[in-house]
Design a protein around this motif. Structure first.
Motif, short mmCIF file in Angstrom:
data_model
loop_
_atom_site.label_atom_id
_atom_site.label_comp_id
_atom_site.label_asym_id
_atom_site.label_seq_id
_atom_site.Cartn_x
_atom_site.Cartn_y
_atom_site.Cartn_z
N MET A 4 102.32 10.56 88.28
CA MET A 4 103.43 9.94 89.01
C MET A 4 104.44 11.02 89.38
O MET A 4 104.78 11.89 88.57
CB MET A 4 104.09 8.87 88.17
N ILE A 5 104.94 10.96 90.61
CA ILE A 5 105.93 11.93 91.10
C ILE A 5 107.31 11.52 90.59
O ILE A 5 107.73 10.37 90.76
CB ILE A 5 105.89 12.01 92.63
N LEU A 6 108.02 12.48 90.01
CA LEU A 6 109.33 12.22 89.41
C LEU A 6 110.47 12.86 90.19
O LEU A 6 111.63 12.47 90.01
CB LEU A 6 109.35 12.73 87.97
N ALA A 7 110.18 13.84 91.02
CA ALA A 7 111.22 14.51 91.81
C ALA A 7 110.55 15.20 92.98
O ALA A 7 109.41 15.65 92.88
CB ALA A 7 112.01 15.52 90.97
N ILE A 8 111.28 15.29 94.10
CA ILE A 8 110.76 15.98 95.28
C ILE A 8 111.83 16.88 95.86
O ILE A 8 113.03 16.64 95.71
CB ILE A 8 110.27 14.99 96.36
N HIS A 9 111.37 17.94 96.51
CA HIS A 9 112.25 18.83 97.27
C HIS A 9 111.51 19.24 98.53
O HIS A 9 110.37 19.70 98.46
CB HIS A 9 112.64 20.06 96.46
#
Length: 313
Positions: free
Chosen positions: A179-184
């Motif tokens: 699961m993705i928890l943060a993006i930039h």
């Protein structure tokens, strides 16, 4: 290893729940009210799932009355309605809020009536990484083929057709669930060292990481200090940046990485690469958008669609 759902109806049901948790039903009290904002968000997710354009997803919805009934839609939206909805629904604040809600739904976290978290999931290990996405839809054969020399007839070695600029997506993922928890989001090529701070500032508020794994691209003493002393997160990043030397690093935590590196724990860093493989395998490795802000919104939608496609724990 996590698996991604390929069922449009299952993906649409999860996307509708996320939209209803995050978005108001209508953008204005003067809206026509033909469609709710969560319904339009589902259309955008399905467009990403089918790797098509606005007209394409409209045609798919027209041919699937069962899917429309699941969404409570009596008719199909015009493709310009979806194009305008994307600009409104995929703003940075909305993307971050919906990313948190995908994790809340996946980990079955309790929340208040306003969807404020009352509990958080403990992720023992998370991994940070970044990858590039193509800015055009040209085939790999075209971009990698060798071009015959034309101007200089004395030239014996052919040159390659290359494209250096690309869209760059940085992620922090849960190693146990992908699961993705943060993006930039940004543009490359550029180093990763200074991108860990914005990544952690965009971290979802309902998941607490215990240890962060990252490759040598994120190696810096400042990153270790931020993670360990300010955020209380254990960090494992190889101290391999800079010129090769036999001398040990002078920084406290980079010295620790050189003398007491945990190879067994670091072995789970490749889970971030698996996440990128899943995104590019299911949604494509190139972007459809042409303008910078459109690309930014598309990268955010790709991350949301990835989380929505993973079945609940």
């Amino acid at each position: 290893m996590s698996t991604a759902s390929k069922s449009p109806r299952k993906v649409a049901a999860v996307a509708l729940a996320i939209g209803q948790r995050t978005l108001p039903a209508y953008a204005s009290r003067f809206s026509r009210r033909d469609f709710t904002q969560p319904q339009l968000f589902v259309c955008l997710v399905l467009r990403q799932l089918h790797k098509t354009d606005y007209r394409g997803i409209v045609a798919i919805l027209q041919d699937n009355p069962t899917l429309r009934n699941d969404l409570g839609m009596s008719k199909t939206p015009h493709f310009t309605t979806l194009q305008k909805a994307e600009q409104r629904l995929l703003r940075d604040a909305n993307v971050r809020a919906m990313l948190a809600q995908t994790n809340a739904l996946f980990f079955d976290l309790k929340a208040t009536a306003d969807n404020e978290p009352t509990e958080a999931h403990r992720a023992e290990q998370v991994a940070a990484d970044s990858s590039g996405f193509e800015l055009d839809r040209a085939s790999r054969y075209f971009t990698r083929r060798k071009r015959k020399p034309r101007k200089n007839k004395d030239e014996t070695q052919p040159t390659r057709v290359t494209y250096r600029r690309f869209a760059k997506l940085g992620l922090v993922v849960c190693c146990a669930t992908h699961m993705i928890l943060a993006i930039h989001r940004g543009m490359g090529p550029r180093p990763d060292t200074d991108e860990l701070h914005p990544l952690m500032s965009n971290f979802v508020h309902n998941v607490v990481p215990g240890r962060l794994l990252a490759d040598a691209g994120y190696d810096s003493e400042d990153n270790h200090v931020m993670l360990r002393e300010y955020l209380g997160i254990d960090s494992i990043i190889p101290a391999a940046s800079g010129r090769p030397t036999a001398r040990l690093p002078t920084g406290k935590y980079r010295y620790l990485m050189q003398t007491a590196f945990d190879d067994e724990a670091y072995g789970q860093r490749w889970q971030s690469e698996t996440t990128f493989f899943m995104i590019k395998r299911h949604q494509g490795a190139s972007l459809k958008a042409r303008k910078p802000w459109s690309r930014r919104r598309e990268l955010g939608l790709m991350a949301l669609t990835h989380n929505i496609m993973i079945p609940r724990a």
